[in-house]
Design a protein around this motif. Structure first.
Motif, PDB file in Angstrom:
ATOM      1  N   ASP A   1       0.944  -1.659  -0.051  1.00 40.08           N
ATOM      2  CA  ASP A   1       0.117  -0.174   0.150  1.00 40.08           C
ATOM      3  C   ASP A   1       0.841   1.353   0.091  1.00 40.08           C
ATOM      4  OD1 ASP A   1       0.801  -1.160   2.755  1.00 40.08           O
ATOM      5  OD2 ASP A   1      -0.602   0.289   3.374  1.00 40.08           O
ATOM      6  N   CYS A   2       2.263   0.871  -0.019  1.00 42.35           N
ATOM      7  CA  CYS A   2       2.729   2.050   0.223  1.00 42.35           C
ATOM      8  C   CYS A   2       4.026   2.448   0.011  1.00 42.35           C
ATOM      9  CB  CYS A   2       3.199   2.590   1.474  1.00 42.35           C
ATOM     10  SG  CYS A   2       4.103   0.960   2.865  1.00 42.35           S
ATOM     11  N   ILE A   3       5.207   1.669  -0.458  1.00 46.77           N
ATOM     12  CA  ILE A   3       6.044   1.234  -1.861  1.00 46.77           C
ATOM     13  C   ILE A   3       6.161   2.055  -2.478  1.00 46.77           C
ATOM     14  CG2 ILE A   3       5.880  -1.178  -2.337  1.00 46.77           C
ATOM     15  CD1 ILE A   3       8.961   0.203  -1.059  1.00 46.77           C
ATOM     16  N   GLU A   4       5.370   2.023  -3.957  1.00 49.01           N
ATOM     17  CA  GLU A   4       5.530   2.734  -4.972  1.00 49.01           C
ATOM     18  C   GLU A   4       5.567   4.868  -4.171  1.00 49.01           C
ATOM     19  OE1 GLU A   4       2.169   1.074  -8.213  1.00 49.01           O
ATOM     20  OE2 GLU A   4       1.148   2.056  -6.019  1.00 49.01           O
ATOM     21  N   ARG A   5       4.885   4.981  -2.974  1.00 47.19           N
ATOM     22  CA  ARG A   5       4.943   6.378  -2.315  1.00 47.19           C
ATOM     23  C   ARG A   5       6.348   6.496  -2.861  1.00 47.19           C
ATOM     24  NH1 ARG A   5       1.595   7.078   2.101  1.00 47.19           N
ATOM     25  NH2 ARG A   5       3.462   6.350   3.323  1.00 47.19           N
ATOM     26  N   ALA A   6       7.152   6.122  -1.341  1.00 48.10           N
ATOM     27  CA  ALA A   6       8.684   5.760  -1.313  1.00 48.10           C
ATOM     28  C   ALA A   6       9.145   5.681  -2.481  1.00 48.10           C
ATOM     29  CB  ALA A   6       8.900   4.920  -0.228  1.00 48.10           C
TER      30      ALA A   6
ATOM     31  N   GLN B   1      14.015  12.504  -6.372  1.00 47.27           N
ATOM     32  CA  GLN B   1      15.051  14.398  -5.546  1.00 47.27           C
ATOM     33  C   GLN B   1      15.228  14.783  -6.588  1.00 47.27           C
ATOM     34  OE1 GLN B   1      15.462  13.232  -1.946  1.00 47.27           O
ATOM     35  NE2 GLN B   1      13.603  13.043  -2.445  1.00 47.27           N
ATOM     36  N   LYS B   2      15.595  16.229  -6.473  1.00 45.44           N
ATOM     37  CA  LYS B   2      16.774  17.251  -7.265  1.00 45.44           C
ATOM     38  C   LYS B   2      18.295  16.764  -6.901  1.00 45.44           C
ATOM     39  CE  LYS B   2      13.119  19.372  -7.085  1.00 45.44           C
ATOM     40  NZ  LYS B   2      12.035  19.555  -8.631  1.00 45.44           N
ATOM     41  N   PHE B   3      18.809  15.839  -6.407  1.00 50.11           N
ATOM     42  CA  PHE B   3      20.085  15.415  -6.526  1.00 50.11           C
ATOM     43  C   PHE B   3      19.672  14.015  -6.536  1.00 50.11           C
ATOM     44  CE2 PHE B   3      23.893  13.777  -4.837  1.00 50.11           C
ATOM     45  CZ  PHE B   3      25.391  14.603  -4.978  1.00 50.11           C
ATOM     46  N   GLN B   4      19.799  13.115  -7.243  1.00 47.88           N
ATOM     47  CA  GLN B   4      19.283  12.156  -7.692  1.00 47.88           C
ATOM     48  C   GLN B   4      20.688  10.905  -6.758  1.00 47.88           C
ATOM     49  OE1 GLN B   4      16.920  10.328 -10.355  1.00 47.88           O
ATOM     50  NE2 GLN B   4      16.143  12.201  -8.507  1.00 47.88           N
ATOM     51  N   ALA B   5      19.856   9.647  -6.544  1.00 51.94           N
ATOM     52  CA  ALA B   5      20.742   8.638  -5.963  1.00 51.94           C
ATOM     53  C   ALA B   5      21.309   7.978  -6.751  1.00 51.94           C
ATOM     54  CB  ALA B   5      20.118   8.080  -5.374  1.00 51.94           C
ATOM     55  N   ALA B   6      22.702   7.457  -6.659  1.00 48.90           N
ATOM     56  CA  ALA B   6      23.401   6.336  -7.731  1.00 48.90           C
ATOM     57  C   ALA B   6      22.911   5.420  -7.878  1.00 48.90           C
ATOM     58  CB  ALA B   6      25.022   6.657  -6.954  1.00 48.90           C
ATOM     59  N   GLU B   7      22.041   4.568  -7.040  1.00 48.97           N
ATOM     60  CA  GLU B   7      21.856   3.593  -6.684  1.00 48.97           C
ATOM     61  C   GLU B   7      20.138   3.379  -5.479  1.00 48.97           C
ATOM     62  OE1 GLU B   7      24.132   0.255  -6.356  1.00 48.97           O
ATOM     63  OE2 GLU B   7      24.868   0.977  -4.760  1.00 48.97           O
ATOM     64  N   ILE B   8      19.577   2.840  -6.342  1.00 54.77           N
ATOM     65  CA  ILE B   8      18.154   2.442  -5.477  1.00 54.77           C
ATOM     66  C   ILE B   8      18.325   0.676  -5.294  1.00 54.77           C
ATOM     67  CG2 ILE B   8      16.015   2.799  -4.545  1.00 54.77           C
ATOM     68  CD1 ILE B   8      15.576   4.802  -6.774  1.00 54.77           C
ATOM     69  N   ILE B   9      18.587   0.110  -3.479  1.00 54.69           N
ATOM     70  CA  ILE B   9      18.503  -0.985  -3.314  1.00 54.69           C
ATOM     71  C   ILE B   9      17.410  -1.171  -2.776  1.00 54.69           C
ATOM     72  CG2 ILE B   9      19.676  -3.123  -2.642  1.00 54.69           C
ATOM     73  CD1 ILE B   9      22.562  -1.074  -3.083  1.00 54.69           C
TER      74      ILE B   9
ATOM     75  N   ASN C   1       9.753   0.877 -13.155  1.00 60.80           N
ATOM     76  CA  ASN C   1      10.678   0.520 -14.251  1.00 60.80           C
ATOM     77  C   ASN C   1      11.330   1.350 -13.823  1.00 60.80           C
ATOM     78  OD1 ASN C   1      11.840  -1.077 -16.226  1.00 60.80           O
ATOM     79  ND2 ASN C   1      11.652   0.930 -17.957  1.00 60.80           N
ATOM     80  N   LEU C   2      12.504   1.698 -12.461  1.00 57.93           N
ATOM     81  CA  LEU C   2      13.563   2.835 -12.353  1.00 57.93           C
ATOM     82  C   LEU C   2      14.714   2.465 -12.715  1.00 57.93           C
ATOM     83  CD1 LEU C   2      12.599   3.922  -8.821  1.00 57.93           C
ATOM     84  CD2 LEU C   2      11.905   4.898 -11.311  1.00 57.93           C
ATOM     85  N   GLU C   3      15.771   3.106 -13.375  1.00 59.67           N
ATOM     86  CA  GLU C   3      16.579   2.649 -14.218  1.00 59.67           C
ATOM     87  C   GLU C   3      17.614   2.579 -13.139  1.00 59.67           C
ATOM     88  OE1 GLU C   3      18.030   5.656 -16.903  1.00 59.67           O
ATOM     89  OE2 GLU C   3      16.312   5.645 -18.176  1.00 59.67           O
ATOM     90  N   ASN C   4      18.275   2.896 -12.749  1.00 59.18           N
ATOM     91  CA  ASN C   4      19.171   2.203 -11.302  1.00 59.18           C
ATOM     92  C   ASN C   4      18.709   1.730  -9.185  1.00 59.18           C
ATOM     93  OD1 ASN C   4      17.144   4.596  -9.822  1.00 59.18           O
ATOM     94  ND2 ASN C   4      19.156   6.514  -9.428  1.00 59.18           N
ATOM     95  N   LEU C   5      17.538   1.134 -10.464  1.00 62.46           N
ATOM     96  CA  LEU C   5      16.857  -0.110  -9.307  1.00 62.46           C
ATOM     97  C   LEU C   5      17.147  -1.605  -8.991  1.00 62.46           C
ATOM     98  CD1 LEU C   5      13.528   0.959  -7.203  1.00 62.46           C
ATOM     99  CD2 LEU C   5      13.942  -1.826  -8.266  1.00 62.46           C
ATOM    100  N   ARG C   6      17.627  -1.628  -8.063  1.00 60.75           N
ATOM    101  CA  ARG C   6      17.759  -2.793  -8.161  1.00 60.75           C
ATOM    102  C   ARG C   6      16.852  -3.537  -7.028  1.00 60.75           C
ATOM    103  NH1 ARG C   6      23.690  -4.434  -6.339  1.00 60.75           N
ATOM    104  NH2 ARG C   6      24.074  -2.730  -5.690  1.00 60.75           N
ATOM    105  N   VAL C   7      16.768  -5.047  -6.839  1.00 58.69           N
ATOM    106  CA  VAL C   7      15.683  -5.382  -6.214  1.00 58.69           C
ATOM    107  C   VAL C   7      17.049  -6.979  -5.606  1.00 58.69           C
ATOM    108  CG1 VAL C   7      13.694  -6.770  -5.484  1.00 58.69           C
ATOM    109  CG2 VAL C   7      13.709  -5.297  -6.884  1.00 58.69           C
TER     110      VAL C   7
END
Length: 329
Positions: A41-46, A53-61, A79-85
């Motif tokens: 119910d909330c992971i998409e919002r996070a 972010q105005k300063f983009q993260a190098a990666e999201i894990i 489908n975020l480009e810098n995301l890993r699961v």
């Protein structure tokens, strides 16, 4: 008249040696670690708050801790480009965070719980803190509590400095003993080397894993803080485990700190306030047990020698729990 020798020092390379312990600041990069367990119910919002972010993260894990709902499907659908699961069997939030850090490639790791979110300026604000105070081990911003997705409540933080550009917080125990914690797991960024050297979040403990790490940082490293609100801590989605079943004994992090105080591991200048911080923890647990009519558990907590460090609260809760314990029998 002798003409100046203009060839020196211009014909030789200039070598500057940085003082020992000073970090050379290249581009600051962040790995964002999100532990996930059944938060459909909330992971998409996070995640959307990270992507904004105005300063983009190098990666999201995203570390899936054995979810049984469609949380992971929703993560992948963004489908975020810098995301890993990364997926693991259910082992708890501390294990998920630690596992995420092991896979992180950046020097700085930012934590965001799946039911919280950041303002668009969170990473930008922290990057400025890092450049201003490169010696920090933990960087944090102030936060607001969010009740039922609509009502925003200021945390009651007993700050002693309000410098919006940030400052070194050298009185963590004083602040934590006199109000809400100054930061949450979703409003902190850690230097990865510092995190690893302190052993990360303790695993297998039933409560207080976050505070355990904060205590270790306060005792062994440097906390850098800004009172700017850049993180939002949702408390209205589900009741906390502590509210549902309040612990009847002191939490492991507080017992360890109490032991360290009394064997001389905590500096004298911090020991008194650190014990008051433990007292605040004990009185808070006693209050929760009184709320659930577990009066004998409350009395057991208030009997701990550190509880009297918060004398007013100790007295009030003792006056309530004592008679009610006798009546309930």
């Amino acid at each position: 008249m002798v003409s100046p020798n203009l060839s020196y020092p211009f014909n030789k390379p200039f070598l500057y040696q940085f003082p020992t312990g000073v970090k050379l600041m290249s581009k600051v990069q962040f790995s964002v670690i999100i532990p996930l367990y059944n938060k459909s119910d909330c992971i998409e919002r996070a995640l959307q708050s990270v992507a904004a972010q105005k300063f983009q993260a190098a990666e999201i894990i995203v570390v899936d801790d054995g979810s049984t709902d469609d949380s992971v499907d929703k993560v992948k659908a963004l489908n975020l480009e810098n995301l890993r699961v990364i997926q693991q069997a259910n082992q708890g939030v501390s294990s998920a965070r630690n596992n995420g850090v092991k896979h992180a490639t950046s020097d700085y790791v930012a934590f965001l719980d799946a039911d919280d979110e950041w303002s668009p300026f969170f990473l930008a604000k922290v990057s400025k803190l890092i450049r201003r105070f490169p010696e920090g081990g933990l960087y944090a911003t102030r936060y607001q509590k969010v009740l039922d997705k609509q009502k925003y409540i200021d945390a009651k933080i007993a700050l002693t400095s309000w410098d919006p550009d940030g400052y070194i917080m050298n009185n963590y125990f004083e602040i934590a003993a006199n109000g809400d914690l100054p930061f949450t797991a979703s409003s902190i960024v850690l230097d990865k080397c510092t995190f690893t050297s302190l052993g990360g979040f303790p695993e297998g403990e039933w409560m207080g894993e976050d505070q355990s790490l904060y205590v270790q940082i306060a005792l062994n490293s440097t906390i850098v803080y800004t009172p700017a609100i850049e993180s939002f801590y949702y408390i209205g989605i589900t009741d906390s485990a502590c509210d549902k079943a309040p612990p009847s004994t002191i939490c492991p992090f507080a017992e360890r700190l109490f032991t360290d105080i009394h064997i001389g591991k905590v500096a004298d200048c911090s020991a008194k306030m650190a014990e008051k911080y433990i007292g605040a923890h004990l009185c808070d647990l006693a209050k929760r047990n009184i709320k659930h009519r577990s009066y004998r558990h409350a009395l057991r907590l208030l009997a701990h020698p550190a509880a009297r460090a918060k004398l007013l609260h100790w007295g009030i809760y003792s006056l309530i729990a004592g008679p009610m314990s006798l009546i309930s029998r």
